[in-house]
Design an enzyme around this catalytic site. Sequence first.
Site, mmCIF file in Angstrom:
data_model
loop_
_atom_site.group_PDB
_atom_site.id
_atom_site.type_symbol
_atom_site.label_atom_id
_atom_site.label_comp_id
_atom_site.label_asym_id
_atom_site.label_seq_id
_atom_site.Cartn_x
_atom_site.Cartn_y
_atom_site.Cartn_z
ATOM 1 C CG PHE A 131 -11.775 -2.897 -2.744
ATOM 2 C CD1 PHE A 131 -11.622 -2.743 -3.850
ATOM 3 C CD2 PHE A 131 -12.676 -2.818 -1.536
ATOM 4 C CE1 PHE A 131 -13.179 -2.415 -4.583
ATOM 5 C CE2 PHE A 131 -13.049 -3.199 -1.645
ATOM 6 C CZ PHE A 131 -13.838 -3.200 -3.018
ATOM 7 C CG ASP A 208 -7.913 -7.809 0.133
ATOM 8 O OD1 ASP A 208 -8.829 -8.426 -0.322
ATOM 9 O OD2 ASP A 208 -8.807 -6.481 0.193
ATOM 10 C CE1 TYR A 233 -17.693 -9.778 -3.880
ATOM 11 C CE2 TYR A 233 -18.199 -10.710 -1.645
ATOM 12 C CZ TYR A 233 -18.074 -9.121 -2.716
ATOM 13 O OH TYR A 233 -17.319 -8.996 -1.787
ATOM 14 C CE LYS A 234 -14.566 -8.415 -5.081
ATOM 15 N NZ LYS A 234 -14.006 -7.923 -4.667
ATOM 16 N NE ARG A 382 -12.862 -4.499 -11.842
ATOM 17 C CZ ARG A 382 -13.062 -4.422 -10.832
ATOM 18 N NH1 ARG A 382 -12.586 -4.311 -10.135
ATOM 19 N NH2 ARG A 382 -13.700 -4.905 -10.873
HETATM 20 C C1 LIG Z 1 -14.667 -7.045 -3.453
HETATM 21 C C2 LIG Z 1 -13.269 -6.477 -2.716
HETATM 22 C C3 LIG Z 1 -13.448 -5.990 -1.173
HETATM 23 C C4 LIG Z 1 -15.269 -6.735 -0.559
HETATM 24 O O1 LIG Z 1 -15.176 -6.438 0.743
HETATM 25 P P1 LIG Z 1 -16.634 -6.432 1.366
HETATM 26 O O2 LIG Z 1 -16.444 -6.625 2.812
HETATM 27 O O3 LIG Z 1 -17.128 -8.259 0.595
HETATM 28 O O4 LIG Z 1 -17.702 -5.913 0.617
HETATM 29 C C5 LIG Z 1 -12.099 -5.961 -0.409
HETATM 30 N N1 LIG Z 1 -11.443 -5.709 -0.667
HETATM 31 C C6 LIG Z 1 -11.403 -6.232 -2.388
HETATM 32 C C7 LIG Z 1 -9.466 -5.650 -2.456
HETATM 33 C C8 LIG Z 1 -11.609 -6.103 -2.913
HETATM 34 O O5 LIG Z 1 -11.532 -6.078 -4.626
#
Ligand SMILES: *Cc1c(COP(=O)(O)O)cnc(C)c1O
Length: 422
Positions: A131, A208, A233-234, A382
């Site tokens: 990511f 992560d 939040y997911k 997705r």
């Molecule tokens: C959604 C997501 C993030 C989000 O990071 P934020 O700091 O909340 O914006 C980070 N890493 C991965 C793999 C994600 O899917």
Amino acid sequence: MMDDMSAHQSVAAALDAADPLSTFADRFSPGPDGVIYLDGNSLGRPPKAVQAAVRDLMEREWPTDLIQGWDRWIDLPTAAGDLLGEAVLGARPGEVLVCDSTSVNLYKLAAAALDAAPAGRRVLITDNDNFPTDRYILEGIAHSAGARFQLIDTDIDEGVDPGVIADAIGDDTALVCLSHVAYRSGALADMRAVTEIVHAAGGLVLWDLCHSAGSVDIDLTGDGVDLAVGCTYKYLNAGPGAPAFLYVRRELQQRLRQPIWGWFSQADQFAMGQEYRPHDGINRFAVGTPSIPGVVAVKAAVELVAEAGIAAIRAKSLQMVAHAHALCEEQLAPLGFRVATPTDPQRRGGHLTLHHERAWQISQAMRKANVIPDYRAPDRIRLGFAPLYNSFSDIDEAVERIATIVRTEAHLSFSAQPSRVT
Ligand SMILES: *Cc1c(COP(=O)(O)O)cnc(C)c1O
């Protein structure tokens, strides 16, 4: 004789009838009529209990307790962390803290790991399909610390290959940081195998968990994980921008010192002393005043997941991905789609990714047809399945609407140019 479509509908109806989690859909605030929401892997829907908990904080606790509320609020980030650790992450008490964003937590833990690494271990490794925030933050840390940032190659559909990691690491590796579930393809990495490979080379590993927390059964303790971060939040449904979490294995906590020496990480915070002395426990990774509405939301959201049980959630999630995969192969493959998620259930997270050369236009037409997916560059759609509120019939209906869009070429009337937020 039944045609294919009604045969599938009866399969979905049977799966729904046997679904032990089917009653959990009522625990969520109703969505707009007729909308099939398949984006819980980006932003979960609101549980009623989360709404009630935040409302209670706003309407009763804060107005009544005022500053004295902090007597209780101060311990919420560790209490919510312990609950999350036990119910979702396979962590022990005192190893998880709810705080900040995933990005900031990643920065704190990766910088701490580099700082604590023995002399000569100055390389931070991640993969080129991780990511973006993970790649940028690691590169930024390497830049400011004079360390080296190393990207390994990952197939964007198949995910991380442990063999490639084994080849890349060595006695100069400080940290390997990877996503447990790949954000684009939904490929699930082998947490235990990769962690063992990194440990054998003397490095630390940081996972992560953004796309696996609340969806995949995670065993941080059993898999020997050092460090982890993730968002709430997911699949955890704590709301837009709700605080993230961090995990630090108990045995490592004393050795690590994070780079942001905020007063919430101080051993005796309210002595307001001159000298910085980090807290003994997980609070040494805190920074400043936590968002209490956010942490309250996380706690209520995790309680709901705990009630359902992560094993049941994972079981339904895998069934949903398999059901969708079979339908897509049959009904969407002839229309130019290709499933871009590994087929082995052991290598899958909670979403199914479809490749189509007109993915962006199709994703817009899907929204118009009340099926909410998300689009990921360059040409992927997705479909995220949230076991707590999606049904198998939702999947059938969504696939049918997608097939109709492409068959009638409805997507061709949408712009081919992606917008700023996808
Ligand atoms: C959604 C997501 C993030 C989000 O990071 P934020 O700091 O909340 O914006 C980070 N890493 C991965 C793999 C994600 O899917």
